[in-house]
Design an enzyme around this catalytic site. Structure first.
Site, short mmCIF file in Angstrom:
data_model
loop_
_atom_site.label_atom_id
_atom_site.label_comp_id
_atom_site.label_asym_id
_atom_site.label_seq_id
_atom_site.Cartn_x
_atom_site.Cartn_y
_atom_site.Cartn_z
CG ASN A 9 -1.21 1.22 1.34
OD1 ASN A 9 -2.04 1.98 0.09
ND2 ASN A 9 -2.28 1.55 2.74
CD1 TRP A 10 3.52 1.11 -2.89
CD2 TRP A 10 3.07 1.97 -4.39
NE1 TRP A 10 4.40 0.47 -3.57
CE2 TRP A 10 4.32 1.58 -5.15
CE3 TRP A 10 3.69 3.31 -5.67
CZ2 TRP A 10 5.53 0.50 -6.30
CZ3 TRP A 10 4.14 2.85 -6.82
CH2 TRP A 10 5.00 1.56 -7.10
CE LYS A 11 -0.04 3.38 4.66
NZ LYS A 11 -0.25 3.74 5.79
CG HIS A 97 -6.04 1.52 5.16
ND1 HIS A 97 -6.04 2.79 5.80
CD2 HIS A 97 -5.45 0.79 4.47
CE1 HIS A 97 -4.26 2.65 5.91
NE2 HIS A 97 -4.06 1.80 5.11
CD GLU A 99 -3.67 5.45 6.13
OE1 GLU A 99 -3.31 5.35 4.98
OE2 GLU A 99 -2.13 5.17 6.90
CD GLU A 169 -3.71 -2.45 6.94
OE1 GLU A 169 -3.07 -2.73 6.68
OE2 GLU A 169 -4.66 -1.22 7.11
CB SER A 215 4.94 -1.37 11.97
OG SER A 215 4.24 -0.51 12.53
N GLY A 236 2.69 -1.07 4.42
CA GLY A 236 2.86 0.49 4.46
C GLY A 236 4.02 1.22 4.00
N GLY A 237 4.63 1.35 5.13
CA GLY A 237 6.20 1.52 4.89
C GLY A 237 6.98 0.52 4.52
C1 PEP Z 1 -1.06 0.24 6.43
O1 PEP Z 1 -0.75 1.06 4.88
O2 PEP Z 1 -1.60 -0.59 5.68
C2 PEP Z 1 -0.11 -0.69 6.40
C3 PEP Z 1 -0.77 -1.64 7.41
O3 PEP Z 1 0.83 0.17 6.64
P1 PEP Z 1 2.27 0.18 7.62
O4 PEP Z 1 2.76 -1.25 7.28
O5 PEP Z 1 3.16 1.10 7.34
O6 PEP Z 1 1.77 0.03 9.02
#
Ligand code: PEP
Length: 253
Positions: A9-11, A97, A99, A169, A215, A236-237
């Protein structure tokens, strides 16, 4: 057999050039995937088509939209419909999501509409659920996520529910560096599967992929993905760094 999925997930990150370089590095690693293993890149809307072309005919690699609108068309400036996404051949869409829930006030009911629209166009919704920290501290996370499933998914029939991918999540673990332990993830995934089983039966529940997100990194993916009810991750990250995401893909069992 349910699919094992590494979903990036590049956001709202990466310029187009940075994104295509990242994809090149990941594809260049030539990772062997079994038939039931998939890699999905949830990229910004303008990149969907070109990155889909960059992926080419690789059968286990896909792009996903990060969101869609809950109405079919109309005067919604700046929004993107499921029809538009489907017309580009995109096969996955992230819905609900945390966010989106937090910054765009998406409710379980709105997310249910998005799920329906995706399924009506043969797009696999990657349905996100998960509790905020206060709910976890009160130890009522199991009920909280059960309500999310109930209000956004449980109107679906037995056939349709098996076309959904669920991503658990925990909000306290997203982008915080604070990962749920493998035990915490397994406990919640087993709970989600039992909630699915009580509504649709065990066989159907066992056929639904449940990803963990929060994470996930190259260093913890193996342990998380080895849990019996964890079928991969929504990342994500760490999905923004080729070496990390390659390790995560490799951790798919
Ligand atoms: C996400 O964006 O869905 C996510 C889990 O981010 P991260 O891996 O950065 O916690």
């Amino acid at each position: 057999m349910r699919k094992k999925i590494a979903a990036a997930n590049w956001k709202m990150n990466k310029t187009f050039q940075e994104g295509t370089n990242l994809i090149n590095e990941i594809l260049g690693a030539d990772i062997h995937l079994d038939n039931n293993q998939q890699v999905v890149f949830s990229v910004p809307f303008p990149y969907l088509m070109p990155i889909q072309e960059q992926i080419g005919g690789r059968s286990n690699f896909f792009v996903a939209a990060q969101n869609c609108h809950h109405k079919t068309s109309g005067a919604f400036t700046g929004e993107t419909s499921v029809d538009m996404i489907a017309s580009m051949g995109v096969q996955f869409c992230v819905v609900g999501h945390s966010e989106r829930r937090e910054y765009f006030a998406e409710s379980n009911a709105t997310i249910a509409e998005k799920v329906n629209l995706c399924l009506s166009k043969n797009i696999t919704p990657i349905f996100c659920c998960g509790e905020p920290l206060a709910i976890r501290e009160d130890e009522i996370q199991n009920d909280f996520v059960a309500v999310q499933l109930d209000e956004s998914l449980f109107h679906l029939d037995q056939d349709a529910i098996q076309k959904v991918v669920i991503a658990y999540e925990p909000i306290w673990a997203i982008g915080t560096g604070k990962t749920a332990s493998a035990d915490q993830a397994q406990e919640m995934h087993a709970h989600l599967r039992s909630v699915l089983a009580s509504k649709y039966g065990k066989d159907i529940a066992n056929n639904i992929s449940i990803l963990y997100g929060g994470s996930v990194k190259g260093s913890n993916a193996n342990e998380l993905f080895s849990q019996p009810d964890v079928d991969g991750g929504l990342v994500g990250g760490a999905s923004l760094v080729a070496s990390e995401f390659i390790q995560i893909i490799t951790a798919l069992k």
